[in-house]
Design a protein around this motif. Structure first.
Motif, PDB file in Angstrom:
ATOM      1  N   GLN A   1       1.218  -1.225   0.284  1.00 21.40           N
ATOM      2  CA  GLN A   1       0.420  -0.142  -0.029  1.00 21.40           C
ATOM      3  C   GLN A   1       0.992   1.149  -0.294  1.00 21.40           C
ATOM      4  O   GLN A   1       0.914   2.382  -0.512  1.00 21.40           O
ATOM      5  CB  GLN A   1      -1.210   0.242   1.210  1.00 21.40           C
ATOM      6  N   ILE A   2       1.922   1.472   0.405  1.00 24.76           N
ATOM      7  CA  ILE A   2       2.925   2.247   0.049  1.00 24.76           C
ATOM      8  C   ILE A   2       3.987   2.435  -0.585  1.00 24.76           C
ATOM      9  O   ILE A   2       3.430   3.666  -1.866  1.00 24.76           O
ATOM     10  CB  ILE A   2       4.248   2.201   1.345  1.00 24.76           C
ATOM     11  N   GLY A   3       3.606   1.617  -1.301  1.00 25.90           N
ATOM     12  CA  GLY A   3       4.255   1.658  -3.092  1.00 25.90           C
ATOM     13  C   GLY A   3       2.905   2.472  -3.782  1.00 25.90           C
ATOM     14  O   GLY A   3       3.192   3.012  -4.725  1.00 25.90           O
ATOM     15  N   ALA A   4       1.975   1.793  -3.263  1.00 25.15           N
ATOM     16  CA  ALA A   4       0.696   1.892  -4.711  1.00 25.15           C
ATOM     17  C   ALA A   4       0.411   3.997  -4.081  1.00 25.15           C
ATOM     18  O   ALA A   4       0.534   4.110  -4.353  1.00 25.15           O
ATOM     19  CB  ALA A   4      -0.308   1.201  -4.314  1.00 25.15           C
ATOM     20  N   ASN A   5       0.260   4.055  -2.475  1.00 26.82           N
ATOM     21  CA  ASN A   5       0.309   5.488  -2.413  1.00 26.82           C
ATOM     22  C   ASN A   5       1.772   5.856  -2.962  1.00 26.82           C
ATOM     23  O   ASN A   5       0.631   7.399  -3.380  1.00 26.82           O
ATOM     24  CB  ASN A   5       0.586   5.787  -0.759  1.00 26.82           C
ATOM     25  N   ALA A   6       2.202   5.758  -2.759  1.00 33.05           N
ATOM     26  CA  ALA A   6       3.857   7.061  -3.505  1.00 33.05           C
ATOM     27  C   ALA A   6       3.024   6.484  -5.418  1.00 33.05           C
ATOM     28  O   ALA A   6       3.367   7.980  -5.956  1.00 33.05           O
ATOM     29  CB  ALA A   6       4.924   6.168  -3.679  1.00 33.05           C
ATOM     30  N   LEU A   7       2.941   5.922  -6.023  1.00 36.20           N
ATOM     31  CA  LEU A   7       2.738   5.933  -7.222  1.00 36.20           C
ATOM     32  C   LEU A   7       1.489   6.587  -7.862  1.00 36.20           C
ATOM     33  O   LEU A   7       1.676   7.305  -8.503  1.00 36.20           O
ATOM     34  CB  LEU A   7       2.253   4.307  -7.410  1.00 36.20           C
ATOM     35  N   SER A   8       0.116   6.652  -6.308  1.00 37.06           N
ATOM     36  CA  SER A   8      -0.800   7.239  -7.260  1.00 37.06           C
ATOM     37  C   SER A   8      -0.263   9.438  -6.952  1.00 37.06           C
ATOM     38  O   SER A   8      -0.590  10.328  -7.181  1.00 37.06           O
ATOM     39  CB  SER A   8      -1.562   7.572  -5.913  1.00 37.06           C
ATOM     40  N   LEU A   9       0.630   9.342  -5.622  1.00 40.39           N
ATOM     41  CA  LEU A   9       1.079  10.715  -5.696  1.00 40.39           C
ATOM     42  C   LEU A   9       1.651  11.490  -6.800  1.00 40.39           C
ATOM     43  O   LEU A   9       1.554  12.737  -7.139  1.00 40.39           O
ATOM     44  CB  LEU A   9       2.085  10.619  -4.334  1.00 40.39           C
ATOM     45  N   PHE A  10       2.813  10.960  -7.094  1.00 37.53           N
ATOM     46  CA  PHE A  10       3.177  10.828  -8.260  1.00 37.53           C
ATOM     47  C   PHE A  10       2.584  10.792  -9.677  1.00 37.53           C
ATOM     48  O   PHE A  10       2.943  12.208 -10.403  1.00 37.53           O
ATOM     49  CB  PHE A  10       4.403   9.526  -8.527  1.00 37.53           C
ATOM     50  N   LEU A  11       1.613  10.152  -9.995  1.00 40.11           N
ATOM     51  CA  LEU A  11       0.762  10.410 -10.986  1.00 40.11           C
ATOM     52  C   LEU A  11      -0.279  12.099 -10.779  1.00 40.11           C
ATOM     53  O   LEU A  11      -0.523  12.386 -11.664  1.00 40.11           O
ATOM     54  CB  LEU A  11       0.436   9.407 -10.968  1.00 40.11           C
ATOM     55  N   GLU A  12      -0.450  11.894  -9.815  1.00 44.75           N
ATOM     56  CA  GLU A  12      -1.674  13.081  -8.964  1.00 44.75           C
ATOM     57  C   GLU A  12      -0.408  14.514  -9.401  1.00 44.75           C
ATOM     58  O   GLU A  12      -1.029  15.522 -10.056  1.00 44.75           O
ATOM     59  CB  GLU A  12      -1.175  13.227  -7.916  1.00 44.75           C
ATOM     60  N   ALA A  13       0.910  14.497  -9.481  1.00 39.44           N
ATOM     61  CA  ALA A  13       1.293  15.633  -9.721  1.00 39.44           C
ATOM     62  C   ALA A  13       1.279  15.606 -11.558  1.00 39.44           C
ATOM     63  O   ALA A  13       1.739  16.804 -12.263  1.00 39.44           O
ATOM     64  CB  ALA A  13       3.409  15.317  -9.852  1.00 39.44           C
ATOM     65  N   TYR A  14       1.505  14.592 -12.194  1.00 35.00           N
ATOM     66  CA  TYR A  14       1.750  14.478 -13.408  1.00 35.00           C
ATOM     67  C   TYR A  14       0.701  15.258 -14.168  1.00 35.00           C
ATOM     68  O   TYR A  14      -0.143  16.020 -15.316  1.00 35.00           O
ATOM     69  CB  TYR A  14       1.348  13.586 -14.595  1.00 35.00           C
ATOM     70  N   ALA A  15      -1.043  14.713 -13.183  1.00 32.16           N
ATOM     71  CA  ALA A  15      -2.517  15.055 -13.805  1.00 32.16           C
ATOM     72  C   ALA A  15      -2.858  16.660 -13.746  1.00 32.16           C
ATOM     73  O   ALA A  15      -2.756  17.101 -14.543  1.00 32.16           O
ATOM     74  CB  ALA A  15      -3.157  14.381 -12.396  1.00 32.16           C
ATOM     75  N   ASP A  16      -2.087  17.246 -12.808  1.00 32.97           N
ATOM     76  CA  ASP A  16      -1.597  18.593 -12.305  1.00 32.97           C
ATOM     77  C   ASP A  16      -1.126  19.058 -13.556  1.00 32.97           C
ATOM     78  O   ASP A  16      -2.060  20.364 -13.474  1.00 32.97           O
ATOM     79  CB  ASP A  16      -1.397  18.520 -11.486  1.00 32.97           C
ATOM     80  N   GLU A  17      -0.061  19.072 -13.921  1.00 36.06           N
ATOM     81  CA  GLU A  17       0.568  19.442 -14.550  1.00 36.06           C
ATOM     82  C   GLU A  17      -0.076  19.570 -16.251  1.00 36.06           C
ATOM     83  O   GLU A  17      -0.278  20.629 -17.119  1.00 36.06           O
ATOM     84  CB  GLU A  17       1.818  18.705 -15.121  1.00 36.06           C
ATOM     85  N   MET A  18      -0.836  19.063 -16.140  1.00 36.31           N
ATOM     86  CA  MET A  18      -1.735  18.113 -17.479  1.00 36.31           C
ATOM     87  C   MET A  18      -2.858  19.348 -17.140  1.00 36.31           C
ATOM     88  O   MET A  18      -3.374  20.115 -18.257  1.00 36.31           O
ATOM     89  CB  MET A  18      -2.553  16.809 -17.473  1.00 36.31           C
ATOM     90  N   VAL A  19      -4.274  19.639 -16.525  1.00 40.37           N
ATOM     91  CA  VAL A  19      -4.500  20.343 -16.045  1.00 40.37           C
ATOM     92  C   VAL A  19      -4.234  21.904 -16.511  1.00 40.37           C
ATOM     93  O   VAL A  19      -4.595  22.373 -17.149  1.00 40.37           O
ATOM     94  CB  VAL A  19      -5.348  20.502 -14.823  1.00 40.37           C
ATOM     95  N   VAL A  20      -3.135  21.901 -16.111  1.00 39.97           N
ATOM     96  CA  VAL A  20      -2.596  23.247 -16.280  1.00 39.97           C
ATOM     97  C   VAL A  20      -2.121  23.298 -17.953  1.00 39.97           C
ATOM     98  O   VAL A  20      -2.219  24.669 -17.719  1.00 39.97           O
ATOM     99  CB  VAL A  20      -1.733  24.483 -15.420  1.00 39.97           C
ATOM    100  N   SER A  21      -1.885  22.412 -18.127  1.00 41.20           N
ATOM    101  CA  SER A  21      -1.786  22.750 -18.950  1.00 41.20           C
ATOM    102  C   SER A  21      -2.570  22.751 -20.954  1.00 41.20           C
ATOM    103  O   SER A  21      -2.829  23.955 -21.017  1.00 41.20           O
ATOM    104  CB  SER A  21      -0.588  22.149 -20.396  1.00 41.20           C
ATOM    105  N   MET A  22      -3.497  21.868 -20.585  1.00 45.68           N
ATOM    106  CA  MET A  22      -4.472  22.237 -21.148  1.00 45.68           C
ATOM    107  C   MET A  22      -5.463  23.343 -20.571  1.00 45.68           C
ATOM    108  O   MET A  22      -6.342  23.431 -21.846  1.00 45.68           O
ATOM    109  CB  MET A  22      -5.682  21.300 -20.596  1.00 45.68           C
TER     110      MET A  22
END
Length: 343
Positions: free
Chosen positions: A84-105
């Motif tokens: 679960q720690i690994g899965a949480n880390a992946l989610s947080l990592f992906l969330e950073a990309y998602a935030d960047e995509m929202v701003v760019s779009m």
């Protein structure tokens, strides 16, 4: 003997006990089940069922609260805590990309929205880590896909195309992976109904998402309809976590949303899918809000026979589907979705 060394009747007993527990473990608002509920449960089988249904992030804290002093569960709890720690880390990592995509779009004025994972985790779950995700889903207008492809390339992603039998175009779903880390995945959707034949009957693309949201005045309805489409038109209810999203989205519908829900449901031609999801949420989680929503929607076409195809057991039984009863019912539902009247 079963694979776990149990007699057949004992294995059936523990499977039944596990399936009764799953809904309590999957509901983010339900308290941890008491220790007595685990008396007839085989620990390895329990964790196998939790993994199959994708509810580990919600279930693990409850299991730890109830079973942390039970020596049968110590090693399993520790192992899954690390996962679960690994899965949480992946989610947080992906969330950073998602935030960047929202701003760019937004800056490029691209007609697209991010759906499911990072949106659901923050908007629908009191504890965002309860809704982990392994990719980012972008739902885009047909005219926006090329612009998004340019943005993704600039961010270091490349489209992943199978050399044979690639279905990106027919499914209206492109997969983009990062050059340096192929485990980072972004899915670009033209429509969340991937089956081309079913998409001729019901559709949920960017325009339908905007219809559901009322041009952003009713975001909760857009979340709810996204969850319904994902569960009923995307994956045939193959795991419980799909309905947890429906449950959480339903709980976020206000009175104004509920007053508008019938109109949205019929405008999208998805009355069957919405009624079916509400049936399942009401029966699996004993959710009063689902009964209330059903009372508002059931006047009119109610698809009673088709809804009887899929009950709570058909969802829970996707784990250890003895006799393939669940599989047969869920495939029959897909066939019915193709032919039922939509007006």
């Amino acid at each position: 003997m079963t694979q776990t060394g149990e007699a057949p009747e004992q294995g059936a007993r523990t499977d039944h006990a596990i399936k009764r527990l799953l809904c309590l473990l999957a509901d983010p608002q339900s308290p941890a089940p008491p220790e007595a509920c685990f008396a007839h449960v085989q620990p390895e089988a329990l964790f196998e069922a939790i993994g199959h249904h994708g509810i580990g992030s919600i279930a693990l804290p409850k299991l730890n609260e109830t079973l942390r002093d039970d020596p049968r569960y110590h090693d399993l709890l520790e192992k899954h805590k690390e996962q679960q720690i690994g899965a949480n880390a992946l989610s947080l990592f992906l969330e950073a990309y998602a935030d960047e995509m929202v701003v760019s779009m937004r800056q490029a004025k691209i007609a697209a929205v991010i759906v499911k994972g990072p949106v659901f985790s923050k908007a629908l779950y009191a504890r965002p880590s309860d809704r982990q995700f392994t990719d980012i889903d972008i739902l885009a207008h047909s005219d926006a896909r090329e612009k998004i492809a340019v943005l993704l390339a600039q961010m270091g992603f490349r489209q992943d195309v199978r050399p044979f039998w690639d279905k990106s175009e027919s499914n209206m779903e492109q997969k983009w992976v990062h050059h340096e880390n192929p485990g980072i995945l972004i899915e670009l959707h033209g429509n969340l109904v991937h089956y081309a034949s079913l998409r001729r009957r019901i559709s949920f693309g960017y325009e339908e998402y905007q219809t559901a949201s009322g041009d952003h005045a009713h975001p909760a309805i857009a979340y709810f309809m996204t969850a319904v489409v994902h569960a009923a038109a995307g994956h045939k209810f193959h795991r419980l976590s799909l309905l947890v999203d429906v449950l959480q989205a339903l709980r976020h519908l206000g009175e104004r949303d509920l007053d508008r829900l019938a109109d949205v449901t019929d405008a999208l031609g998805m009355r069957l899918e919405v009624l079916l999801c509400l049936d399942l949420v009401a029966s699996l989680f004993d959710e009063a809000a689902a009964q209330g929503a059903l009372a508002r929607l059931e006047p009119g076409r109610n698809y009673a026979w088709t809804r009887r195809l899929i009950n709570g057991a058909a969802v829970l039984d996707t784990w250890r589907d003895t006799g393939h009863h669940s599989r047969i019912r869920r495939h029959a539902l897909r066939w019915m979705q193709h032919i039922v009247p939509r007006g």
